[in-house]
Enzyme design. Structure first.
Site, PDB file in Angstrom:
ATOM      1  CG  PHE A 108      -1.812  -1.008   1.461  1.00 58.82           C
ATOM      2  CD1 PHE A 108      -2.988  -0.903   0.782  1.00 58.82           C
ATOM      3  CD2 PHE A 108      -1.395  -2.066   2.262  1.00 58.82           C
ATOM      4  CE1 PHE A 108      -4.032  -1.967   0.883  1.00 58.82           C
ATOM      5  CE2 PHE A 108      -2.544  -3.128   2.455  1.00 58.82           C
ATOM      6  CZ  PHE A 108      -3.650  -3.135   1.789  1.00 58.82           C
TER       7      PHE A 108
ATOM      8  CD  GLN B  58     -12.270   2.083  -4.911  1.00 64.07           C
ATOM      9  OE1 GLN B  58     -12.539   2.665  -5.856  1.00 64.07           O
ATOM     10  NE2 GLN B  58     -13.204   0.915  -4.738  1.00 64.07           N
ATOM     11  CG  LEU B  59      -7.736  -0.091   1.294  1.00 67.41           C
ATOM     12  CD1 LEU B  59      -6.705   0.846   2.035  1.00 67.41           C
ATOM     13  CD2 LEU B  59      -8.352  -1.079   2.375  1.00 67.41           C
ATOM     14  CG  HIS B  60      -5.413   1.799  -4.376  1.00 61.85           C
ATOM     15  ND1 HIS B  60      -5.809   2.787  -3.752  1.00 61.85           N
ATOM     16  CD2 HIS B  60      -4.190   1.874  -4.907  1.00 61.85           C
ATOM     17  CE1 HIS B  60      -4.923   3.940  -3.861  1.00 61.85           C
ATOM     18  NE2 HIS B  60      -3.776   3.163  -4.867  1.00 61.85           N
ATOM     19  CG  LEU B  61      -2.198  -4.840  -2.077  1.00 61.39           C
ATOM     20  CD1 LEU B  61      -1.468  -4.189  -0.971  1.00 61.39           C
ATOM     21  CD2 LEU B  61      -2.908  -6.147  -1.780  1.00 61.39           C
TER      22      LEU B  61
END
Length: 130
Positions: free
Chosen positions: A44, A52-55
């Site tokens: 991350f 927006q949570l993203h990996l």
């Protein structure tokens, strides 16, 4: 989820699932689909630029036509790039994340260095040649 500040201890299983999916995809890409692919890294951004949570799943050679600036390179080659296990442990232990945004942002301004060898890199063309 908008981002890291919104995560609580209840989200640790979600991050574990995201990590497991990225690990599975990495193995699939490396074994049968693209065997010559360099090892992949999962992480991350400490201070995401996108809500927006993203990996991220990125090749360890960081060889991409999209990587055009020092700041972008450093977002993957410094402590700004956080392995999922670090955040999972923080959520399990403290119920929230502790991100020093100032220190993370300062890392983006450091000189570029190869994260494998530590060799200084003056500019993006030198990075591409390295």
């Amino acid at each position: 989820l908008p981002g890291p500040a919104d995560l609580t201890g209840a989200h640790a299983p979600l991050l574990s699932h995201m990590r497991d999916l990225a690990s599975w995809l990495s193995a699939q890409l490396s074994s049968s689909i693209t065997p010559s692919l360099p090892p992949l890294r999962i992480g991350f951004h400490a201070v995401p630029s996108m809500r927006q949570l993203h990996l991220h799943l990125i090749s360890s050679d960081l060889d991409s036509p999209c990587l055009k600036t020092k700041k972008h390179f450093n977002s993957f080659a410094t402590d700004f790039f956080i392995p999922p296990d670090v955040w999972i442990r923080q959520l399990e232990a403290h119920g929230r994340l502790r991100v020093d945004a100032g220190a993370a942002e300062a890392g983006l301004k450091r000189e570029m260095r190869c994260f494998l060898t530590g060799r200084p890199i003056r500019n993006v063309p030198e990075l591409k040649a390295h």
